[in-house]
Write a protein that holds these residues in place. Structure first.
Motif, PDB file in Angstrom:
ATOM      1  N   ARG A 311       0.718  -1.165  -0.095  1.00  0.00           N
ATOM      2  CA  ARG A 311       0.133   0.061   0.083  1.00  0.00           C
ATOM      3  C   ARG A 311       0.834   1.114  -0.063  1.00  0.00           C
ATOM      4  N   ASP A 313       2.069   4.630   0.948  1.00  0.00           N
ATOM      5  CA  ASP A 313       1.709   5.730   2.207  1.00  0.00           C
ATOM      6  C   ASP A 313       3.065   5.989   2.464  1.00  0.00           C
ATOM      7  N   ALA A 362      -3.694   6.892  -0.493  1.00  0.00           N
ATOM      8  CA  ALA A 362      -4.350   5.612  -0.411  1.00  0.00           C
ATOM      9  C   ALA A 362      -5.431   5.819  -1.716  1.00  0.00           C
TER      10      ALA A 362
END
Length: 456
Positions: A311, A313, A362
């Motif tokens: 992910r 981030d 995101a």
């Protein structure tokens, strides 16, 4: 001369005495314990103009001095390469060190040469420590530039005069002066690449070799440098510089990403050549081999993270950024407002800035908005990193890695990144955001075409 042995490329983090311990009392013992100390060449007893002297300098003296620099860097760190930054037309020109000149002049016999190395090393360290003391004497705050304007000017003026005194205003002295002013701004929170631009603009090419600057020029440079931290004041405006991060977030919410006529039809694409890596080797490695190596390592890590479905981030970014900055630890989120484009854009800082960045990043995945094309999501992620400006240094490289990651996560790589890495985009321009999306789309289309038609 190998680039990472040239002291003019040192940044403040490289030389900050608080980060790099040094014991003067043991310096001589350390120097004599290093490998080059056991094979100091002896200068031939011939006139300097004799061809024998030139051959000795190229074949023995210069390589020995480089070897000693390497050995010192391995023991003390990169800050120590400044031991050869001599006055006037020495090894690098215009430096603050008087105990060393150049291999031809300073290497005589082992008994005389090694003490010169020790003295030059200690002299360079003393100079850096004195600069740190001057920096701390002017504890400045970017959040309060208006109230501290006079202090910024006084600090810049004092530093210029310190450098002129230490270098003697010989050949190329202004190069180190620019560096010292850049170090000062970096110490108090200005990103190094922005600090370089501000200093260059303030000096404006008015410093000259073999000439001390006129007092009026020194005052003007100091004033310009202080004003450049708030460029709006130069235009006579009473309004503070806007927060361009907030400008970007407002633009981000209104850009009609879906309305662009994207040419790419989607799906994975494997390029005929690795355009991202090629660009790093051609541009970053040419500037500094270590910079190129670091960005290539980060690029490889970003692609591995994409393959495992990570992910996007801030934590992922800072893992890459450790390689980008060649840092021992992953860098933290900036703690102060940041500046870019020569100080013309300012990105604010609030308690929730990092959380807002994570929320924006995101949205780069296909699962968050399947209707939004990959090109738009990649462009948006790139600009998010640019305008949140999460690190004190290297944000453009971080943004580039984020873009590569978003594309790679969906099986797309490019054989060219020219339009992505060479064009400047502005936080308050919706058109710039759409332009970047179109550029990415163009590169994907061309990569897909070349991959399907080898040799085209």
């Amino acid at each position: 001369m190998i680039l990472n042995l040239v002291p003019r490329f040192l940044c403040w983090d490289d030389v900050d005495p608080a980060r790099h311990p040094f014991d003067r009392d043991s310096a001589e013992q350390v120097v004599r314990s290093l490998g080059p100390a056991r094979c100091v060449p002896t200068r031939p007893e011939v006139p300097f103009a004799d061809p024998v002297m030139a051959d000795w300098t190229r074949g023995e003296a210069d390589p020995w001095a480089d070897a000693m620099s390497y050995a010192l860097v391995e023991h003390y760190g990169s800050w120590s390469v400044g031991w050869r930054w001599a006055h006037d037309e020495g090894d690098f020109g215009g430096g603050p060190v008087g105990h060393w000149c150049c291999p031809r002049d300073s290497i005589t016999t082992p008994e005389e040469t090694l003490p010169r190395v020790v003295a030059a090393l200690c002299e360079w360290r003393e100079w850096v420590e004195s600069l740190a003391g001057w920096f701390e004497a002017y504890p400045l705050d970017l959040d309060d530039v208006e109230e501290q304007r006079i202090l910024w000017e006084c600090a810049a003026r004092s530093l210029i005069l310190q450098v002129t005194d230490r270098t003697g205003c010989g050949s190329g002295w202004y190069g180190h002066c620019r560096q010292v002013l850049t170090w000062f701004l970096s110490r108090w929170g200005v990103a190094p690449e922005v600090a370089e631009e501000l200093v260059e603009e303030a000096i404006g090419g008015r410093f000259r070799s073999w000439t001390g600057p006129d007092g009026v020029v020194v005052d003007d440079v100091a004033e310009r440098l202080a004003l450049s931290l708030r460029p709006d004041d130069r235009a006579g405006s009473d309004q503070p510089l806007p927060d361009h991060l907030e400008s970007w977030l407002a633009v981000r919410a209104t850009v009609p990403w879906q309305d662009v006529q994207y040419r790419d039809t989607g799906g994975p694409v494997t390029p005929s050549s690795d355009g991202a890596a090629q660009d790093v080797r051609a541009i970053d490695a040419a500037v500094d081999p270590r910079r190129g190596e670091g960005l290539l390592a980060a690029l490889e890590l970003a692609r591995a993270d994409a393959e495992r479905g990570a992910r996007l981030d801030f934590e992922l970014l800072r893992g890459w950024q450790r390689h980008v900055l060649d840092a021992a630890q992953a860098p933290p989120f900036r703690s102060l407002p940041a500046f870019a484009k020569g100080g013309r854009e300012r990105y604010g800082m609030a308690p929730d800035t990092r959380a807002r960045l994570d929320a924006c990043l995101a949205e780069s995945g296909i699962d968050t908005d399947p209707s939004l094309p990959l090109t738009a999501r990649a462009a948006r992620a790139y600009l998010d990193v640019c305008f949140f400006h999460p690190f004190d240094d290297g944000n453009a490289r971080s943004a580039f890695l984020a873009l590569v990651f978003v594309l790679a996560r969906e099986g797309v790589a490019l054989d060219d990144v020219l339009l992505i890495r060479r064009v400047t985009f502005h936080a308050d321009s919706p058109q710039d955001a759409l332009t970047l999306a179109r550029y990415i789309d163009l590169h994907i289309v061309e990569t897909r075409r070349k991959a399907s038609s080898p040799g085209s």
